[in-house]
Design a protein around this motif. Structure first.
Motif, mmCIF file in Angstrom:
data_model
loop_
_atom_site.group_PDB
_atom_site.id
_atom_site.type_symbol
_atom_site.label_atom_id
_atom_site.label_comp_id
_atom_site.label_asym_id
_atom_site.label_seq_id
_atom_site.Cartn_x
_atom_site.Cartn_y
_atom_site.Cartn_z
ATOM 1 N N MET A 192 0.830 -1.208 0.000
ATOM 2 C CA MET A 192 0.000 0.000 0.000
ATOM 3 C C MET A 192 0.861 1.254 0.000
ATOM 4 O O MET A 192 0.550 2.249 -0.657
ATOM 5 C CB MET A 192 -0.933 -0.006 1.208
ATOM 6 N N SER A 193 1.975 1.215 0.737
ATOM 7 C CA SER A 193 2.882 2.368 0.780
ATOM 8 C C SER A 193 3.468 2.648 -0.600
ATOM 9 O O SER A 193 3.584 3.807 -1.023
ATOM 10 C CB SER A 193 4.005 2.109 1.789
ATOM 11 N N ALA A 194 3.819 1.580 -1.311
ATOM 12 C CA ALA A 194 4.387 1.751 -2.653
ATOM 13 C C ALA A 194 3.345 2.339 -3.609
ATOM 14 O O ALA A 194 3.665 3.209 -4.430
ATOM 15 C CB ALA A 194 4.887 0.405 -3.177
ATOM 16 N N ARG A 195 2.107 1.873 -3.486
ATOM 17 C CA ARG A 195 1.060 2.384 -4.384
ATOM 18 C C ARG A 195 0.710 3.838 -4.055
ATOM 19 O O ARG A 195 0.270 4.588 -4.931
ATOM 20 C CB ARG A 195 -0.174 1.490 -4.290
ATOM 21 N N LEU A 196 0.932 4.232 -2.799
ATOM 22 C CA LEU A 196 0.718 5.634 -2.422
ATOM 23 C C LEU A 196 1.903 6.520 -2.796
ATOM 24 O O LEU A 196 1.871 7.731 -2.590
ATOM 25 C CB LEU A 196 0.471 5.736 -0.905
ATOM 26 N N GLU A 197 2.968 5.864 -3.287
ATOM 27 C CA GLU A 197 4.197 6.547 -3.696
ATOM 28 C C GLU A 197 4.850 7.274 -2.529
ATOM 29 O O GLU A 197 5.375 8.380 -2.666
ATOM 30 C CB GLU A 197 3.911 7.516 -4.858
ATOM 31 N N GLU A 198 4.827 6.631 -1.360
ATOM 32 C CA GLU A 198 5.488 7.187 -0.176
ATOM 33 C C GLU A 198 6.984 6.892 -0.245
ATOM 34 O O GLU A 198 7.415 5.931 -0.897
ATOM 35 C CB GLU A 198 4.893 6.581 1.103
ATOM 36 N N MET A 199 7.759 7.696 0.470
ATOM 37 C CA MET A 199 9.200 7.476 0.535
ATOM 38 C C MET A 199 9.448 6.156 1.287
ATOM 39 O O MET A 199 9.037 6.010 2.433
ATOM 40 C CB MET A 199 9.889 8.628 1.277
ATOM 41 N N PRO A 200 10.102 5.180 0.651
ATOM 42 C CA PRO A 200 10.283 3.884 1.322
ATOM 43 C C PRO A 200 11.344 3.927 2.406
ATOM 44 O O PRO A 200 12.283 4.725 2.354
ATOM 45 C CB PRO A 200 10.704 2.957 0.178
ATOM 46 N N GLY A 201 11.198 3.041 3.372
ATOM 47 C CA GLY A 201 12.212 2.854 4.392
ATOM 48 C C GLY A 201 13.073 1.646 4.049
ATOM 49 O O GLY A 201 13.241 1.299 2.871
ATOM 50 N N GLU A 202 13.601 0.990 5.057
ATOM 51 C CA GLU A 202 14.489 -0.145 4.853
ATOM 52 C C GLU A 202 13.776 -1.279 4.123
ATOM 53 O O GLU A 202 12.662 -1.659 4.465
ATOM 54 C CB GLU A 202 15.002 -0.632 6.212
ATOM 55 N N GLU A 203 14.445 -1.803 3.085
ATOM 56 C CA GLU A 203 13.936 -2.925 2.266
ATOM 57 C C GLU A 203 12.552 -2.645 1.683
ATOM 58 O O GLU A 203 11.760 -3.570 1.472
ATOM 59 C CB GLU A 203 13.933 -4.232 3.077
ATOM 60 N N GLY A 204 12.246 -1.382 1.457
ATOM 61 C CA GLY A 204 10.989 -1.036 0.809
ATOM 62 C C GLY A 204 9.798 -0.919 1.730
ATOM 63 O O GLY A 204 8.711 -0.520 1.308
ATOM 64 N N TYR A 205 9.971 -1.283 3.009
ATOM 65 C CA TYR A 205 8.869 -1.149 3.962
ATOM 66 C C TYR A 205 8.650 0.331 4.272
ATOM 67 O O TYR A 205 9.584 1.136 4.188
ATOM 68 C CB TYR A 205 9.177 -1.908 5.262
ATOM 69 N N PRO A 206 7.429 0.708 4.658
ATOM 70 C CA PRO A 206 7.194 2.122 4.977
ATOM 71 C C PRO A 206 7.978 2.562 6.208
ATOM 72 O O PRO A 206 8.293 1.749 7.085
ATOM 73 C CB PRO A 206 5.684 2.172 5.225
ATOM 74 N N ALA A 207 8.265 3.838 6.290
ATOM 75 C CA ALA A 207 9.050 4.373 7.409
ATOM 76 C C ALA A 207 8.333 4.208 8.740
ATOM 77 O O ALA A 207 8.963 4.189 9.799
ATOM 78 C CB ALA A 207 9.365 5.841 7.156
#
Length: 574
Positions: A352-367
């Motif tokens: 969901m974070s990727a689809r919202l185009e949020e800045m990713p954290g470690e290994e692509g997980y949300p911050a």
């Protein structure tokens, strides 16, 4: 131009879909919508939840399959947050991630869930016998128990005054056969007369309120010796069970669900493979509660959300399960929640974070992964429940983590370990060697042992904790000596080291290893565990004494005491 559509009783605003990206739907004309508000998406009215607002555009995560949904279709606001219905009928139920009863859906739509289907979470036609425990004219406050319903042979369901502005005087209360939607009492409050029904609703993302949170000081007895003796979890504590594929996470949670001394079990299948969840759904209704002889489902709630179900529903399933667990905790019960597996929930957050185009954290997980995980586990605890009738309840949370390739350094595992106080590290080599439970005694830990010292000393004697510490020291020493044995062989060791190696083998094979299919060995009481570890350490101390008196190691190994140790686990308790 904002559109409006009339409902029967009230006016609800209608947005329009402008983008669909998997489980993420973006709609415009959504001014006034709030974060986490429930909406009905598309012509079929799919269940969704607003997770981001940008001006009049709302990003919505949809809890059902969105294929075929397109721009131009409506989005209807409901004005309420995603909530669960709490009341008699929860126990024995099997729900999906947003508390839709799967058996009722099957009756309505067949073996496959039809999109947009709505079924009441509780049977609204079934009648329950309500017995009031308060009288008219009595002053009550939120959390006060006003009546009881014998929900199952095992559990008496407490009907409580809902949290909120419900303080006042009972002006009427009923008794007899009633439905969950019926009003059972009326309370005169400062803001007017309030009705209390058999059921109540609560938003899943908000922890249910309590009077106070207490320090966990009693163990959740699981009957698994490696857990209860070496790495115990307290009632009201939080534990994590990380391990690679095939190491036994699900099996351990099944054992804990069956044998732990909790009053109510909530089992969340959060994005697990369909065959694993099917096994749970087939086995649990057939399991017998060892404490009562009745079906285990009489004190169990199952949340089934498999990996092929819509990804966004994994997040809802976690919160749905823990809110139901808090409700039973508020009755003064001990509740154990099993979440299998929180890694699938984290994967849903990542998507969901990727689809919202949020800045990713470690290994692509949300911050915000760490804060979400912490907020979930922090809802565990032993508490003073709301209400003037003083009572305590506990909620113990045990979460399985499935790190890819068994890599415990990945973000989900590390964020979980920062929050939980118990770490049961599963080892695939132990699992392959048929050592159950496959908990690695060298890497696991529990930070509750000191908090429970008073309880253990009082109930098992001070020697129990001393024996535990000495046994752990022997297991650690064995790991050091194994390197020497590989290089020069067992016979090159001193007699003292040989005794340590033999004692460690007895601890591993006759104490730590259990047979889940043996009627006696599948569960061991705390009293028997204390006796067993005491006998094993008694052999070790006696062996040390014999060696100090000049006797040979083979005479120590030939002791009758040693031969009897392997039979202790199969000895029935009197």
């Amino acid at each position: 131009m904002k559109n409006k559509t009339k409902d029967k009783n009230n006016e609800k605003s209608e947005g329009v879909i402008i983008k669909v990206s998997g489980p993420l739907v973006v709609a415009e004309n959504m001014e006034g919508a709030t974060i986490y508000e429930v909406v009905k998406v598309g012509n079929e009215g799919l269940s969704g939840e607003v997770i981001e607002m940008r001006g009049g555009e709302a990003s919505i995560q949809v809890y059902e399959e969105t294929s075929g949904v397109g721009p131009g279709e409506p989005v209807i606001r409901t004005g309420r947050q995603l909530s669960v219905t709490l009341g008699p009928g929860l126990l024995g139920a099997i729900y999906d991630g947003i508390q839709r009863p799967l058996d009722s859906i099957a009756e309505k739509t067949g073996d496959f869930i039809t999109r947009g289907v709505e079924v009441p979470a509780l049977d609204e036609e079934k009648k329950w016998k309500f017995e009031p425990v308060v009288e008219e004219g009595e002053e009550v406050s939120p959390g006060k128990i006003i009546g009881e319903v014998k929900e199952t042979e095992t559990i008496t369901h407490k009907i409580m005054v809902p949290p909120g502005n419900f303080s006042g005087r009972i002006v009427s209360i009923k008794s007899g056969e009633m439905k969950v939607t019926d009003v059972v009492a009326e309370i005169k409050t400062e803001s007017g007369k309030k009705e209390v029904r058999m059921s109540q609703s609560w938003p899943i993302r908000s922890p249910r309120p309590t009077t106070a949170k207490l320090l966990p000081a009693k163990p959740l007895v699981t009957g698994q010796r490696v857990i209860d003796t070496f790495f115990p979890v307290a009632k009201g504590g939080a534990a994590s069970v990380p391990g690679p594929f095939g190491s036994g996470k699900t099996v351990i949670q099944h054992q804990l669900a069956k044998w732990s001394d909790a009053d109510v079990i909530v089992f969340i299948g959060c994005g697990e493979r369909g065959n694993e969840m099917t096994e749970v759904l087939q086995e649990f209704p057939e399991l017998e509660d060892p404490r009562t002889g009745n079906p285990l489902m009489e004190r169990t709630v199952l949340i089934a959300n498999t990996s092929n179900m819509p990804v966004a529903a994994r997040e809802a399933s976690v919160y749905t399960g823990i809110t139901i667990a808090e409700y039973f905790r508020d009755m003064g019960l001990d509740v154990a929640l099993m979440a299998d597996s929180t890694s699938r929930w984290a994967e849903a957050l990542r998507e969901m974070s990727a689809r919202l185009e949020e800045m990713p954290g470690e290994e692509g997980y949300p911050a915000y992964l760490g804060s979400r995980i912490a907020a979930f586990y922090e809802r565990a605890g032993i508490v003073e429940c709301l209400g003037s009738d003083k009572r305590k309840g506990s909620l113990t949370v045990i979460g399985a983590v499935s790190p890819p390739g068994g890599d415990l350094s990945e973000p989900v595992t590390q964020n979980t370990l920062r929050t939980t106080k118990v770490f049961w590290s599963l080892d695939d080599e132990l699992a392959n060697a048929r050592h159950f439970p496959a908990i690695d005694w060298l890497n696991s830990y529990s930070l509750y042992t000191e908090d429970m010292a008073e309880f253990l000393d009082k109930n098992l004697g001070a020697d129990f904790r001393k024996n535990r510490v000495e046994a752990m020291r022997i297991l650690s020493k064995e790991a050091e000596l194994e390197e020497i044995v590989r290089l020069v062989g067992f016979e090159a060791l001193s007699d003292t080291d040989k005794l340590i190696m033999e004692t460690a083998k007895i601890i591993r094979e006759d104490f730590l290893m259990q047979n889940a299919f043996d009627d006696v060995d599948t569960f061991t009481s705390l009293k028997k565990q204390a006796m067993m570890i005491g006998e094993i350490m008694g052999f070790y101390r006696e062996g040390k004494k014999m060696l100090s008196e000049g006797m040979e190691i083979k005479e120590v190994f030939a002791m009758d005491k040693k031969q009897k140790l392997s039979q202790l686990k199969f000895k029935k308790e009197s």
